[in-house]
Enzyme design. Structure first.
Site, PDB file in Angstrom:
ATOM      1  CB  ALA A  72      -1.038   0.034   1.180  1.00 33.51           C
ATOM      2  CB  ALA A  73       3.247   2.423  -1.296  1.00 33.13           C
ATOM      3  CG  ASN A  90      -0.596   6.676   1.397  1.00 31.67           C
ATOM      4  OD1 ASN A  90      -1.325   5.892   2.148  1.00 31.67           O
ATOM      5  ND2 ASN A  90      -0.218   5.979   0.241  1.00 31.67           N
ATOM      6  CE1 TYR A 139       7.021   4.936  -4.853  1.00 35.70           C
ATOM      7  CE2 TYR A 139       8.681   4.756  -6.459  1.00 35.70           C
ATOM      8  CZ  TYR A 139       7.710   4.183  -5.755  1.00 35.70           C
ATOM      9  OH  TYR A 139       7.711   2.882  -5.682  1.00 35.70           O
ATOM     10  CB  VAL A 203      11.924   7.790 -28.272  1.00 32.42           C
ATOM     11  CG1 VAL A 203      13.319   7.252 -27.670  1.00 32.42           C
ATOM     12  CG2 VAL A 203      10.978   6.567 -28.764  1.00 32.42           C
TER      13      VAL A 203
END
Length: 320
Positions: A72-73, A90, A139, A203
């Site tokens: 859970a993240a 979170n 993150y 790209v």
């Protein structure tokens, strides 16, 4: 020997596949997910589903559980840059609440979904677990913070813990494939071009010091990833926090991925060359030697065409 496991984030991509593998191995599975990014239909049949947040894990966690597998993240790199508070709250706050609930319930085994983003831009490749950790976004920083928390918990309170640092996860298994919104992973993005959902694939940079000038990444099939989690449950040792990279040790360039999608789908995939993105390393490839030694794990589905074929089958099924 069968056990009972809580899978947080088990309605998501990786968590759902791991939950399915646990059920197939004869374990009892309880999935805890708030469905903020997960999907109810992604919870495998046979698992007990609880809609809730990991901050409230103490409501459901008790001594009948043999362990927790924690997925859970919040996981969107770009979002983490503009909403870092969400990721600290979170990913870090939620994990702290989960560790507290586990300690209070006497549940002493944890497998944590970590990430290669903890390393940032590597100094050398393939990346080993002793490489410096220098995340380039909130993150990755939040996941590294949780790894530090787990190490402290193992040292102070005897938690048996394994963190698995994923590289690029792809493919599909059972009811689960990639359903990210917005989608940020290369293979499903290229498949969207094949489906006519987008006109071309971008790209980002073709002047990297790689064989064809595009970035090289290590891709691992989600089912291989799930195998590693079950092995980690067996390998977890009280008082130790084991960290293992998961990858196949080989890299594929962006253009190799695009060409593989062309072959597998039979569709032309137009390309648009765009400027490099800041913070994109030329090569990200894992050394999985520690996972082989400590977990007895090695990828069995590392063929890129097979990974793409599974993802393509899932994408077509979802489109119906």
């Amino acid at each position: 020997m069968s056990g009972k496991y809580l899978v947080t984030g088990g309605a998501g991509y990786v968590g759902g596949v791991v939950a399915q593998h646990l059920l197939e191995a004869g374990h009892e599975v309880v999935v805890l997910d708030n469905l903020s990014t997960g999907f109810r239909e992604g919870v495998p049949a046979g698992a007990t589903f609880v809609e809730g947040d990991i901050k409230d894990a103490a409501k459901w966690l008790d001594s009948s559980f043999d362990g927790v597998l924690h997925f859970a993240a919040s996981s969107q790199v770009g979002e983490s840059v503009v909403k870092p508070e969400k990721y600290w709250d979170n990913n870090v706050g939620g994990s702290m609440a989960l560790l507290t609930a586990m300690r209070e319930a006497g549940v002493r085994k944890l497998v944590f979904s970590s990430t290669a983003a903890t390393y940032g831009e590597p100094e050398t490749t393939p990346i080993v677990e002793t490489a410096p950790t220098s995340p380039t976004n909130p993150y990755g920083a939040s996941k590294l913070a949780v790894d530090h928390m787990i190490t402290s918990e193992a040292t102070a309170h005897g938690l048996a813990a394994v963190s698995l640092r994923y590289f690029n996860v792809a493919g599909a298994y059972g009811t689960q494939g990639e359903r990210h919104d917005p989608e940020s992973h290369l293979i499903p993005l290229v498949l969207q071009v094949a489906q006519g959902k987008r006109e071309a694939i971008s790209v980002y940079g073709e002047d990297y010091p790689t064989p064809d000038g595009t970035c090289v990444r290590d891709y691992i099939h989600v089912a291989d990833l799930a195998d590693a989690h079950l092995l980690a449950l067996t390998a977890a040792t009280a008082g130790e926090h084991l960290i293992c990279n998961l990858g196949n040790g080989e890299g594929f360039s962006v253009r190799e991925v695009v060409e593989t999608v062309r072959r597998v789908t039979g569709h032309p995939i137009p390309e648009v060359v765009a400027p490099r993105r800041g913070g994109d390393p030329a090569v990200l490839v894992a050394s999985a030697d520690r996972a082989r030694t400590r977990l007895g794990w090695s990828p069995k589905r590392s063929d890129l065409a097979g990974i793409v074929a599974d993802a393509w089958e899932f994408a077509q099924r979802e489109a119906k």
